[in-house]
Write a protein that holds these residues in place. Structure first.
Motif, PDB file in Angstrom:
ATOM      1  N   ALA A 197      -0.719  -5.680 -24.957  1.00  0.00           N
ATOM      2  CA  ALA A 197       0.367  -6.083 -25.844  1.00  0.00           C
ATOM      3  C   ALA A 197       0.344  -5.264 -27.123  1.00  0.00           C
ATOM      4  N   GLN A 198      -0.845  -4.895 -27.566  1.00  0.00           N
ATOM      5  CA  GLN A 198      -0.945  -4.108 -28.794  1.00  0.00           C
ATOM      6  C   GLN A 198      -0.302  -2.741 -28.601  1.00  0.00           C
ATOM      7  N   THR A 199      -0.543  -2.107 -27.466  1.00  0.00           N
ATOM      8  CA  THR A 199       0.045  -0.791 -27.256  1.00  0.00           C
ATOM      9  C   THR A 199       1.544  -0.892 -27.022  1.00  0.00           C
ATOM     10  N   ALA A 200       2.006  -2.039 -26.533  1.00  0.00           N
ATOM     11  CA  ALA A 200       3.437  -2.220 -26.309  1.00  0.00           C
ATOM     12  C   ALA A 200       4.209  -2.306 -27.616  1.00  0.00           C
ATOM     13  N   ALA A 201       3.529  -2.536 -28.719  1.00  0.00           N
ATOM     14  CA  ALA A 201       4.203  -2.663 -30.002  1.00  0.00           C
ATOM     15  C   ALA A 201       4.798  -1.349 -30.478  1.00  0.00           C
ATOM     16  N   GLY A 202       4.460  -0.251 -29.824  1.00  0.00           N
ATOM     17  CA  GLY A 202       5.052   1.040 -30.147  1.00  0.00           C
ATOM     18  C   GLY A 202       4.759   1.475 -31.559  1.00  0.00           C
ATOM     19  N   GLY A 203       5.805   1.884 -32.293  1.00  0.00           N
ATOM     20  CA  GLY A 203       5.650   2.399 -33.645  1.00  0.00           C
ATOM     21  C   GLY A 203       5.158   1.376 -34.637  1.00  0.00           C
ATOM     22  N   ASN A 204       5.267   0.107 -34.302  1.00  0.00           N
ATOM     23  CA  ASN A 204       4.830  -0.934 -35.223  1.00  0.00           C
ATOM     24  C   ASN A 204       3.443  -1.456 -34.884  1.00  0.00           C
ATOM     25  N   ALA A 205       2.703  -0.719 -34.081  1.00  0.00           N
ATOM     26  CA  ALA A 205       1.374  -1.161 -33.671  1.00  0.00           C
ATOM     27  C   ALA A 205       0.455  -1.355 -34.872  1.00  0.00           C
ATOM     28  N   GLN A 206       0.674  -0.645 -35.948  1.00  0.00           N
ATOM     29  CA  GLN A 206      -0.169  -0.819 -37.137  1.00  0.00           C
ATOM     30  C   GLN A 206       0.486  -1.714 -38.180  1.00  0.00           C
ATOM     31  N   LEU A 207       1.786  -1.864 -38.132  1.00  0.00           N
ATOM     32  CA  LEU A 207       2.494  -2.712 -39.087  1.00  0.00           C
ATOM     33  C   LEU A 207       2.303  -4.192 -38.761  1.00  0.00           C
ATOM     34  N   LEU A 208       2.414  -4.558 -37.516  1.00  0.00           N
ATOM     35  CA  LEU A 208       2.287  -5.962 -37.132  1.00  0.00           C
ATOM     36  C   LEU A 208       0.925  -6.557 -37.471  1.00  0.00           C
ATOM     37  N   PRO A 209      -0.190  -5.863 -37.209  1.00  0.00           N
ATOM     38  CA  PRO A 209      -1.470  -6.455 -37.626  1.00  0.00           C
ATOM     39  C   PRO A 209      -1.570  -6.679 -39.127  1.00  0.00           C
ATOM     40  N   ARG A 210      -0.957  -5.805 -39.916  1.00  0.00           N
ATOM     41  CA  ARG A 210      -0.966  -5.985 -41.372  1.00  0.00           C
ATOM     42  C   ARG A 210      -0.147  -7.208 -41.760  1.00  0.00           C
ATOM     43  N   ILE A 211       0.994  -7.412 -41.099  1.00  0.00           N
ATOM     44  CA  ILE A 211       1.810  -8.599 -41.360  1.00  0.00           C
ATOM     45  C   ILE A 211       1.026  -9.848 -40.977  1.00  0.00           C
ATOM     46  N   LEU A 212       0.404  -9.823 -39.814  1.00  0.00           N
ATOM     47  CA  LEU A 212      -0.332 -10.990 -39.340  1.00  0.00           C
ATOM     48  C   LEU A 212      -1.538 -11.293 -40.221  1.00  0.00           C
ATOM     49  N   ALA A 213      -2.217 -10.264 -40.698  1.00  0.00           N
ATOM     50  CA  ALA A 213      -3.367 -10.478 -41.588  1.00  0.00           C
ATOM     51  C   ALA A 213      -2.914 -11.089 -42.917  1.00  0.00           C
ATOM     52  N   ALA A 214      -1.814 -10.584 -43.463  1.00  0.00           N
ATOM     53  CA  ALA A 214      -1.287 -11.135 -44.718  1.00  0.00           C
ATOM     54  C   ALA A 214      -0.801 -12.570 -44.502  1.00  0.00           C
ATOM     55  N   SER A 215      -0.189 -12.827 -43.361  1.00  0.00           N
ATOM     56  CA  SER A 215       0.274 -14.174 -43.037  1.00  0.00           C
ATOM     57  C   SER A 215      -0.897 -15.136 -42.868  1.00  0.00           C
ATOM     58  N   ALA A 216      -1.949 -14.670 -42.208  1.00  0.00           N
ATOM     59  CA  ALA A 216      -3.129 -15.517 -42.007  1.00  0.00           C
ATOM     60  C   ALA A 216      -3.761 -15.890 -43.346  1.00  0.00           C
ATOM     61  N   ALA A 228      10.099 -14.909 -29.711  1.00  0.00           N
ATOM     62  CA  ALA A 228      10.847 -13.663 -29.547  1.00  0.00           C
ATOM     63  C   ALA A 228      10.135 -12.663 -28.645  1.00  0.00           C
ATOM     64  N   GLY A 229       8.895 -12.974 -28.273  1.00  0.00           N
ATOM     65  CA  GLY A 229       8.147 -12.065 -27.406  1.00  0.00           C
ATOM     66  C   GLY A 229       7.629 -10.834 -28.119  1.00  0.00           C
ATOM     67  N   ILE A 230       7.487 -10.932 -29.422  1.00  0.00           N
ATOM     68  CA  ILE A 230       6.970  -9.795 -30.186  1.00  0.00           C
ATOM     69  C   ILE A 230       5.499  -9.624 -29.827  1.00  0.00           C
ATOM     70  N   PRO A 231       5.127  -8.435 -29.379  1.00  0.00           N
ATOM     71  CA  PRO A 231       3.730  -8.202 -28.992  1.00  0.00           C
ATOM     72  C   PRO A 231       2.784  -8.400 -30.173  1.00  0.00           C
ATOM     73  N   MET A 232       1.699  -9.074 -29.907  1.00  0.00           N
ATOM     74  CA  MET A 232       0.704  -9.343 -30.934  1.00  0.00           C
ATOM     75  C   MET A 232      -0.561  -8.541 -30.623  1.00  0.00           C
ATOM     76  N   PRO A 233      -1.269  -8.123 -31.658  1.00  0.00           N
ATOM     77  CA  PRO A 233      -2.515  -7.392 -31.433  1.00  0.00           C
ATOM     78  C   PRO A 233      -3.592  -8.309 -30.858  1.00  0.00           C
ATOM     79  N   ALA A 234      -4.595  -7.705 -30.255  1.00  0.00           N
ATOM     80  CA  ALA A 234      -5.692  -8.479 -29.674  1.00  0.00           C
ATOM     81  C   ALA A 234      -6.480  -9.215 -30.752  1.00  0.00           C
ATOM     82  N   GLN A 235      -6.617  -8.603 -31.921  1.00  0.00           N
ATOM     83  CA  GLN A 235      -7.367  -9.218 -33.017  1.00  0.00           C
ATOM     84  C   GLN A 235      -6.653  -8.975 -34.336  1.00  0.00           C
ATOM     85  N   VAL A 236      -6.854  -9.910 -35.252  1.00  0.00           N
ATOM     86  CA  VAL A 236      -6.326  -9.768 -36.607  1.00  0.00           C
ATOM     87  C   VAL A 236      -7.502  -9.903 -37.559  1.00  0.00           C
TER      88      VAL A 236
END
Length: 166
Positions: A27-46, A85-93
């Motif tokens: 799922a992390q690789t499926a995030a495409g260009g946002n593979a590094q943006l989503l973990p940052r969003i999730l970390a800030a959200s956490a 929405a089925g947004i791919p999530m990284p394996a770890q945050v």
């Protein structure tokens, strides 16, 4: 003993996020260009969720407690919307060391000192989340842009609330 209960409550809150945050490595690789943006969003959200859950227990000012409830609800809703929405999530945050340190400091504070540091952390965190979601708004998939559109409006409202409490 009260500190242990608070730490346990915070850990339980973080554990509640795990089904949302943990996905397969593919799922992390499926995030495409946002593979590094989503973990940052999730970390800030956490961070925002964990500190808000802590504030629900420790904040002194009623306005701070009210804000913390709004924030905790918002973070849970955004994560749930991403999941739906089925947004791919990284394996770890992973939370960055600065946020981990602030979380530890907040656990030791009481009263107005806690309120002041919580509001400061939320202000910085919301500015970070705003920037990240604005980036997602322009570079994300259609589902990500829908989530980002709603998140940006909410984050802007929360920044105004934080400024009014400062």
């Amino acid at each position: 003993m009260p500190m242990l209960r608070r730490t346990a409550a915070t850990a339980l809150s973080a554990a509640a996020l795990m089904p949302v945050l943990l996905r397969t490595a593919s799922a992390q690789t499926a995030a495409g260009g946002n593979a590094q943006l989503l973990p940052r969003i999730l970390a800030a959200s956490a961070f925002s969720l964990a500190t808000s859950d802590l504030a629900l227990q420790k904040a002194q000012a009623p306005a701070v407690k009210t804000f913390a409830q709004f924030e905790a609800n918002e973070q849970r809703a955004v994560l749930q919307a991403m999941k739906i929405a089925g947004i791919p999530m990284p394996a770890q945050v992973e939370m960055d060391p600065q946020k981990m340190q602030m979380m530890q400091q907040l656990q030791t504070l009481e009263g107005t000192q806690f309120d002041r540091m919580y509001l400061q952390g939320q202000t910085v965190g919301h500015q970070e989340l705003l920037q990240l979601f604005q980036t997602l708004l322009t570079s994300g998939s259609q589902s990500e842009q829908v989530i980002a559109t709603l998140a940006v409006a909410s984050i802007q409202q929360h920044i105004a609330m934080l400024q009014a409490m400062a």
